[in-house]
Design a protein around this motif. Sequence first.
Motif, PDB file in Angstrom:
ATOM      1  N   VAL A 125       0.838  -1.202   0.000  1.00 42.79           N
ATOM      2  CA  VAL A 125       0.000   0.000   0.000  1.00 42.79           C
ATOM      3  C   VAL A 125       0.872   1.251   0.000  1.00 42.79           C
ATOM      4  N   VAL A 148       0.502   4.101  -2.843  1.00 42.57           N
ATOM      5  CA  VAL A 148       0.045   5.461  -2.535  1.00 42.57           C
ATOM      6  C   VAL A 148       1.217   6.444  -2.479  1.00 42.57           C
ATOM      7  N   LEU A 196       1.082   6.507  -7.285  1.00 42.40           N
ATOM      8  CA  LEU A 196       0.108   7.553  -7.592  1.00 42.40           C
ATOM      9  C   LEU A 196       0.759   8.928  -7.792  1.00 42.40           C
ATOM     10  N   ILE A 199       3.734   6.868   3.694  1.00 41.77           N
ATOM     11  CA  ILE A 199       3.374   7.472   2.403  1.00 41.77           C
ATOM     12  C   ILE A 199       4.008   8.848   2.327  1.00 41.77           C
ATOM     13  N   PHE A 228       1.990  12.999  -1.821  1.00 40.70           N
ATOM     14  CA  PHE A 228       0.588  12.572  -1.846  1.00 40.70           C
ATOM     15  C   PHE A 228      -0.233  13.361  -0.839  1.00 40.70           C
ATOM     16  N   TRP A 229       0.289  13.481   0.394  1.00 40.06           N
ATOM     17  CA  TRP A 229      -0.459  14.203   1.417  1.00 40.06           C
ATOM     18  C   TRP A 229      -0.592  15.680   1.081  1.00 40.06           C
TER      19      TRP A 229
END
Length: 383
Positions: free
Chosen positions: A201, A205, A209, A358, A362-363
């Motif tokens: 995961v 992520v 992504l 992650i 992304f965040w």
Amino acid sequence: MGLLTAFVGFASSFAVVLHGLAGVGASEAQAASGLMALSVSMGICAIVLSTVTRLPVSIAWSTPGAALLASSGAVEGGFATAVGGFLVCAALIVVAGLWKPLGRMVAAIPATLANAMLSGVLIGLCFAPVKAVAFDPRLGLPIVLAWALVGSINRLYAVPAALLAFIGVLAFGVDIPAGALAGLADSLLPRPEFVTPAFTVAGLVGIALPLFIVTMASQNIPGIAVLKVNDYTPNPGPLFATTGLFSLFSAPFGGHAVNLAAITAAMCAGSDAHPDPAKRYWAAINAGIFYVIFGLAAGAVTAFVSLAPPILIEAVAGLALISAFAASALNAFREPESREAAAVTFLVTASGVSLAGISGAFWGLVAGGLMLALARFTARRRA
């Protein structure tokens, strides 16, 4: 023009690729393999697409994607997890080319937030030239001065000039053990390193992504725009899908992503390549041939770079990304109504903080998207 395109494309950003792959846990041999796989894949991809379409389709590795990897840091599971993310990213690019709804979803990501995420990714690397000068002015200053002086005359040659200065500094300013030079000769033969991917995961992520978004938004879509500006009318879907397929081929050997070029696309598609627009595709084909040749020498390039203090090659990478940082920052904060959301995206991404394994990129996009959605919801309520 084909040779010039390949030289500029390779020399101006291979340092970013090496730094990015090392940042997610690649060994020196794996980074060399990744650089080779990327260069060979994008060379063959350019030859195939330009021959089939008779358009000057230039291909490049994802420089913003490599910068993203450098800022992400090592992921849980090591480089195998990163390679799993590369494969997922490549599959998403193929799907985006073949399935129009996904392509439209990517295009629907607010440009201000995509640029804010990119500028947040790039800013850390752009500090490297300053740090190199502080580390040792005798070594760092010649690289920065070469970039600045040549860039004031012709921006296209600024980073190759910095690279030549790096080579000069390495040759005359760094004590290199004799055994290291002997080892350099051993690296002349290409040595692909197969990496068994691991799918997690965090890799999906944190790597796949953001890499997909930054590659599509910062490379593939602008690459189509450059062709259209030069009066070519490509069908974007098959081009995207083909770059995704070649990304799939390079990923198991450490390559993160290949995509449509933007800057070098303008070189091959412009009048300097050939007076007849119908014959300019030969420039892209020739560039592809030289990319393959350069890729086969990736092991020697990586071994040579490893002889210098890491901060020096990071400085070359940072200089290569300054113009990209300036453009992305300008576009991120251009619109007043989304400026605050862009600032949140930029700051969260630039912080380099990872949550749940992650990466901050992304965040940052999530935080900025929530801020933008909240601002629009409040505006509708007031109306």
